[in-house]
Structure formats: C-alpha cells, structure tokens
Design a protein around this motif. Structure first.
Motif, PDB file in Angstrom:
ATOM      1  N   ASP A   1      52.357  41.675  37.240  1.00 27.19           N
ATOM      2  CA  ASP A   1      51.726  40.805  36.288  1.00 27.19           C
ATOM      3  C   ASP A   1      51.712  41.499  35.255  1.00 27.19           C
ATOM      4  OD1 ASP A   1      50.338  42.955  36.484  1.00 27.19           O
ATOM      5  OD2 ASP A   1      48.407  42.124  37.700  1.00 27.19           O
TER       6      ASP A   1
ATOM      7  N   ARG B   1      39.594  30.012  37.362  1.00 21.05           N
ATOM      8  CA  ARG B   1      40.501  30.551  36.933  1.00 21.05           C
ATOM      9  C   ARG B   1      41.911  30.434  37.326  1.00 21.05           C
ATOM     10  NH1 ARG B   1      39.898  35.082  41.392  1.00 21.05           N
ATOM     11  NH2 ARG B   1      39.348  32.964  42.982  1.00 21.05           N
TER      12      ARG B   1
ATOM     13  N   ASP C   1      44.964  31.981  31.640  1.00 22.19           N
ATOM     14  CA  ASP C   1      46.163  32.453  31.728  1.00 22.19           C
ATOM     15  C   ASP C   1      47.609  32.741  31.791  1.00 22.19           C
ATOM     16  OD1 ASP C   1      44.340  35.051  31.749  1.00 22.19           O
ATOM     17  OD2 ASP C   1      44.870  35.969  33.909  1.00 22.19           O
TER      18      ASP C   1
ATOM     19  N   ILE D   1      51.672  38.883  32.601  1.00 18.97           N
ATOM     20  CA  ILE D   1      50.591  37.711  32.488  1.00 18.97           C
ATOM     21  C   ILE D   1      50.174  37.764  31.326  1.00 18.97           C
ATOM     22  CG2 ILE D   1      48.577  36.927  33.395  1.00 18.97           C
ATOM     23  CD1 ILE D   1      49.536  37.273  36.480  1.00 18.97           C
TER      24      ILE D   1
ATOM     25  N   LYS E   1      46.683  37.427  29.140  1.00 21.52           N
ATOM     26  CA  LYS E   1      45.405  37.369  30.151  1.00 21.52           C
ATOM     27  C   LYS E   1      45.029  36.495  28.676  1.00 21.52           C
ATOM     28  CE  LYS E   1      45.587  39.985  33.899  1.00 21.52           C
ATOM     29  NZ  LYS E   1      45.778  39.510  35.223  1.00 21.52           N
TER      30      LYS E   1
ATOM     31  N   TYR F   1      43.352  33.258  41.271  1.00 17.87           N
ATOM     32  CA  TYR F   1      43.524  31.994  40.720  1.00 17.87           C
ATOM     33  C   TYR F   1      43.025  30.993  41.408  1.00 17.87           C
ATOM     34  CZ  TYR F   1      46.534  34.490  36.878  1.00 17.87           C
ATOM     35  OH  TYR F   1      46.028  35.293  35.992  1.00 17.87           O
TER      36      TYR F   1
ATOM     37  N   LEU G   1      45.908  29.823  35.872  1.00 16.88           N
ATOM     38  CA  LEU G   1      47.477  30.684  35.242  1.00 16.88           C
ATOM     39  C   LEU G   1      48.135  29.503  34.933  1.00 16.88           C
ATOM     40  CD1 LEU G   1      49.043  32.554  35.206  1.00 16.88           C
ATOM     41  CD2 LEU G   1      50.418  32.799  37.464  1.00 16.88           C
TER      42      LEU G   1
END
Length: 315
Positions: free
Chosen positions: A80, A31, A103, A83, A85, A150, A33
């Motif tokens: 968030d 995961r 993301d 963010i 996605k 993440y 970011l």
C-alpha cells in the motif's frame, strides 16, 4: 467491496470525466480507491495536479510498479505504499477538507512502455505466465487487504483492451462504458461487449484451467465474469430547435442504443455542457466548482453518478 472498470476502447468519450465524478460522488459517504491504469495519466493529473503528480512519478509511487514486478524480477510487488492517501490534501490550503475518504493509485506515461514489456515477457509455462501477468492487480488487491479498507475500487482504463485493461477487468465485478451516441460508437460497443465476454473473461478462465490454478492459488479479487453495469451516453450535443433537444445524429443513435440495450443504457443523458470541462481543468467535480453554468452541469453529473452507483451495487 464493489469493483468497477470505466472502460471503452474508443478514446475521447469521457472516461476520465466519468471516473473522476463517480469516485468523488462515492467518496462522500464511502471509502473509495481509484486506480489509474491509463498511461495518459489524465485522471491522476486531474486529482493530483501536475506538480504533485510529477513528484509521485519521480518517487516511483504509481501503479507501474505492480506491472514492473512481473517484467523485472528485481522489482518487488509493492503493497500500500503506492496508495496516495486523500490526494486532495496535497494541494494545500483548504483543499485538504475535501474527499478524505478518496485514495488514489496514480499512473505514469511509462505504463505504455511496461505494456510492451508485459506482452513480450514470459516465464516457464506459457499459460501460467499469461495468467499471472493478467491477474497482477487482483493479487495486489489481495496483498493490501483491500476488502477491509475500501467499499469501492474504481479503475480508469485506457482506450484499449490490452493487458493493463485486462488486469482491471479481471478483478472487476462490472464495467461502465461511456459512449458518444454516433454510429461509430454504437457499432464499436457491440464488438467491445463481445470482446470482454469471449476474449478477455473466457481467455482468463481458459488460462486458469489449463495452467491448473487451484482455488488456493487464485487471487480472491479475481472475478470470473465481468458484467456490463451500464452504458452512459455522454458528450451529447444539444440543439435547441430539435424536438428531442439534441443534435439529430445523437437523437437517432441514442434511440438505437436504447433499443439494442434497453436495460443497460442509463436514463440520464450526459450533455456536452459548459461547466464540465472547466471543472475538470481546474481539478474539481462540477458540484465543487464555481464556474459558469456550474449548477446545471453539477445536477447532471450527480444524477449520472446516482444511477451508476445503483447499477454497480446491483452487479
């Protein structure tokens, strides 16, 4: 959760290309970011493509809101909602199946304006104010519970060591520096490494102490010492008749880099290959691209990413 900044105060060395490939590589199994803190917004444009990027900026969905919350008290620190996605899914068609674990927090051109505002804005105690404006990203990562969401956070930084970059370094375990092996880049990196250690990390530690920031008030995502994870030789020109296979100046400077920082320079050399800029221009990592020399470029970029992941994991 590991956090890394891709940074060099020299422009045109391949930071965005490296950040994009590393993010996509990591997102195949983890995961991820990726936070674009470069006002040029190149990484955001590569991932989102121009139309989607423009929509996000128009909707105030960018990293700029984090920094605006300090300059303008009427702007709340976001959570968030900024963010984006699985941004590949915004392209439509079959693109949505690519990188669902990646993301993005995009940048916008106005970050440069906000940088100026940050530098000139202070509240009350000067040291406390300087500390707060340099730990905004760390506080934001705390607010969204990033460590639960993440495995990796990457920051694509501008070619400068101003407050935006200092924010990224303040919450990064390590940094990766792409370098074109020429005399200017080699000399510049010596200065840059000292700058991170003695002027950025050390200043933050001083501000924290002088402003009497307690452990309870220190963002959990603040990192006191940002380590050099890797120097990534990049955009090296090839020369078929040379013994090394590279242009003379790059051969000489690559040798100097490896002599001066033997543990930091990665083994895979990032050549200036046809296929890399074409893939970036089309918004894909080289291994998902179908252009000329794609396989050769993809193998090189994969090897670079594998090495960088190992270095980041060890930081």
């Amino acid at each position: 959760m590991k956090k890394a900044s891709i940074i060099n105060f020299k422009g045109g060395v391949g930071k965005t290309t490296l950040s994009f490939h590393l993010a996509c590589h990591l997102a195949l199994e983890h995961r991820v970011l990726v936070v674009d803190v470069d006002h040029q917004s190149s990484l955001s444009l590569v991932i989102l493509r121009a139309d989607n990027w423009a929509k996000m900026v128009a909707g105030n969905t960018s990293v700029n809101r984090i920094f605006e919350s300090f300059c303008n008290r009427r702007v709340a620190m976001p959570k968030d909602e900024i963010i984006i996605k699985a941004p590949f899914s915004l392209r439509g068609g079959s693109s949505g199946k690519y990188y669902p674990n990646l993301d993005l927090v995009c940048a916008q051109f106005e970050l440069d304006d906000t940088e100026i505002d940050l530098a000139s804005t202070n509240y009350g105690n000067a040291n406390l104010s300087d500390w707060e404006k340099r730990t905004l990203l760390a506080g934001w990562l705390d607010a969204i519970g990033a460590e639960k969401k993440y495995d990796y956070v990457l920051f694509d930084c501008p070619p400068a060591t101003k407050i935006m970059s200092q924010n990224a370094l303040a919450c990064s375990h390590c940094y990766v520096t792409p370098v074109i092996p020429d005399e200017l880049s080699s000399r510049g990196f010596s200065h840059f490494q000292g700058l991170v250690k003695n002027k950025i990390d050390a200043k933050l530690d001083y501000l924290k102490t002088s402003a009497r920031i307690t452990a309870a008030d220190t963002p959990k995502n603040y990192t006191k010492n940002t380590k050099l994870a890797a120097i990534a030789p990049f955009l090296i020109k090839t020369a078929g008749r040379a013994a090394s296979g590279y242009a003379n100046i790059h051969t000489e400077e690559l040798g100097r880099l490896r002599t001066q920082w033997p543990k930091a320079v990665i083994g895979t050399v990032g050549k200036n290959l046809i296929g890399v800029p074409e893939a970036i221009n089309d918004g894909w990592p080289t291994w998902n691209h179908w252009g000329k020399n794609a396989n050769r470029a993809a193998a090189m970029m994969r090897n670079i990413c594998v090495e960088l992941k190992t270095r980041i994991d060890a930081s």
